[in-house]
Motif scaffolding. Structure first.
Motif, mmCIF file in Angstrom:
data_model
loop_
_atom_site.group_PDB
_atom_site.id
_atom_site.type_symbol
_atom_site.label_atom_id
_atom_site.label_comp_id
_atom_site.label_asym_id
_atom_site.label_seq_id
_atom_site.Cartn_x
_atom_site.Cartn_y
_atom_site.Cartn_z
ATOM 1 N N SER A 130 0.840 -1.206 0.000
ATOM 2 C CA SER A 130 0.000 0.000 0.000
ATOM 3 C C SER A 130 0.868 1.246 0.000
ATOM 4 C CB SER A 130 -0.901 0.035 1.231
ATOM 5 O OG SER A 130 -1.554 -1.158 1.378
ATOM 6 N N PHE A 131 1.921 1.243 0.845
ATOM 7 C CA PHE A 131 2.826 2.390 0.900
ATOM 8 C C PHE A 131 3.504 2.619 -0.456
ATOM 9 C CE2 PHE A 131 2.850 2.060 5.640
ATOM 10 C CZ PHE A 131 2.471 3.378 5.880
ATOM 11 N N ILE A 165 2.415 1.747 -3.459
ATOM 12 C CA ILE A 165 1.428 2.235 -4.428
ATOM 13 C C ILE A 165 1.158 3.732 -4.197
ATOM 14 C CG2 ILE A 165 -1.009 2.050 -5.126
ATOM 15 C CD1 ILE A 165 -0.663 -1.035 -4.571
ATOM 16 N N ILE A 166 0.960 4.120 -2.924
ATOM 17 C CA ILE A 166 0.700 5.536 -2.604
ATOM 18 C C ILE A 166 1.884 6.404 -3.037
ATOM 19 C CG2 ILE A 166 0.423 7.178 -0.677
ATOM 20 C CD1 ILE A 166 -1.266 4.900 0.687
ATOM 21 N N PHE A 167 3.082 5.923 -2.793
ATOM 22 C CA PHE A 167 4.286 6.670 -3.180
ATOM 23 C C PHE A 167 4.298 6.926 -4.688
ATOM 24 C CE2 PHE A 167 8.590 6.489 -4.942
ATOM 25 C CZ PHE A 167 9.148 7.621 -4.351
ATOM 26 N N ILE A 213 1.763 6.911 -6.786
ATOM 27 C CA ILE A 213 0.663 7.803 -7.172
ATOM 28 C C ILE A 213 1.060 9.259 -6.923
ATOM 29 C CG2 ILE A 213 -1.691 8.530 -6.548
ATOM 30 C CD1 ILE A 213 -2.299 5.511 -6.097
ATOM 31 N N VAL A 214 1.605 9.539 -5.732
ATOM 32 C CA VAL A 214 2.003 10.913 -5.375
ATOM 33 C C VAL A 214 3.123 11.388 -6.299
ATOM 34 C CG1 VAL A 214 3.061 12.318 -3.553
ATOM 35 C CG2 VAL A 214 1.229 10.718 -2.988
ATOM 36 N N TYR A 215 4.086 10.510 -6.544
ATOM 37 C CA TYR A 215 5.221 10.858 -7.410
ATOM 38 C C TYR A 215 4.733 11.154 -8.836
ATOM 39 C CZ TYR A 215 9.664 10.404 -9.899
ATOM 40 O OH TYR A 215 10.747 10.639 -10.680
#
Lengths: 180, 142
Positions: B59-60, B62-64, B66-68
């Motif tokens: 999850s971390f 994937i979130i990274f 997306i933000v990047y």
């Protein structure tokens, strides 16, 4: 009834369950104490014992009597305990907790521990040993088994077992010297 | 003074553990029950131990990403000043060269030095013609 008779009974048509129950009655207590001294808590020892006996039930048709029944059961129980300990360490690693601290707390909080303070300190020292050294130490120290017998169960040479026991003994003495 | 711990003390060899009352009588029935229900093992697999942690880590990750990805898509691109000057100059030079012919190059009015040097006085011009062109040539011009 000796092991040969029990195995002969097991091989009779329709008497497998009865014979296996007799085997469980005969060996479960000895196996339990062996597991308990390695694993620590009663709950863990109970799980490991039941899993070991179920494995033995599944593997009994392939048992060729190349070793004694008791040695064979002991081997299953020891392997099952080592697997359980490995999983416990893995679980502690993934939950980011200190495994050695967990084990120490387990000894402290065990409701089925009846020993005095010296025995408690001694148990903590034993639980700090690496798993395989703990197995050798427990079999030799508590169960007073001969190296040849331990060798047959663990499949390790007598020389390696002697060295392992010596290292374990030294480590325990060092731990006790620090803690007392 | 510290008390010496004797590892060979026979008391230490005694079993310090106990079990709940009637435990060994229950073992046989528990094992029989598990065998009859076909329950092979109760312990968990490595996957089930590591599953929650692996899900958290993925999850971390994937979130990274997306933000990047969002930052690289929507943030204005800033180029280095040296590169801009160089590229604009080269474009200017390139365009200038293409639009300028060989004749334009010599007739370029901006070249004031050349035009001043070549200015001819009208009196000098008449004098030069009268001295160098004969009467026939003058007649043909008429």
């Amino acid at each position: 009834m000796d092991d040969k008779d029990l195995l002969a009974l097991y091989r009779e048509q329709g008497k497998e369950n009865y014979a296996f129950n007799l085997i469980v009655d005969k060996y479960s207590e000895r196996l339990y104490w062996h597991i308990r001294k390695l694993a620590g808590s009663h709950e863990d020892a109970n799980d490991i014992l039941q899993n070991s006996l179920i494995k033995a039930w599944g593997a009994l048709p392939q048992f060729r009597e190349e070793s004694r029944l008791y040695t064979w059961l002991y081997r299953i129980a020891t392997n099952e305990t080592l697997t359980f300990l490995k999983r416990s360490k893995l679980r502690a690693f993934f939950s980011l907790s200190d495994y050695s601290k967990q084990v120490e707390n387990q000894v402290e909080a065990d409701p089925f521990f009846n020993g005095d303070e010296a025995q408690r300190i001694f148990r903590k020292a034993i639980m700090k040993l690496p798993d395989k050294q703990r197995v050798v130490f427990t079999m030799r120290y508590y169960e007073e088994m001969k190296y040849e017998e331990i060798s047959e169960i663990l499949g390790t040479s007598v020389g390696a077992l002697k060295a392992s026991y010596h290292h374990a003994f030294q480590k325990i003495q060092d731990i006790l010297r620090e803690s007392v | 003074m510290k008390k010496k711990f004797d590892i060979n003390n026979p008391k230490l060899k005694e079993n310090p553990f106990t079990v709940p009352d009637g435990y060994f009588l229950e073992v046989r029935s528990s094992v029989s029950e598990r065998i009859s229900t076909g329950n092979r093992e109760s312990h968990s697999s490595v996957w089930s131990i590591a599953k929650p942690q692996l899900i958290l880590v993925s999850s971390f990750v994937i979130i990274f990403f997306i933000v990047y990805g969002a930052f690289s898509l929507f943030s204005p691109t800033v180029k280095g000043p040296e590169v801009t000057i160089l590229s604009s100059n080269s474009q200017y030079l390139e365009e200038g060269f293409l639009k300028t012919t060989f004749v334009d190059f010599f007739d370029f009015e901006g070249d004031t030095t050349t035009s001043a040097d070549h200015k001819i006085d009208s009196v000098e011009l008449i004098t030069y013609i009268s001295e160098n062109i004969d009467i026939i040539t003058l007649a043909s011009l008429e």
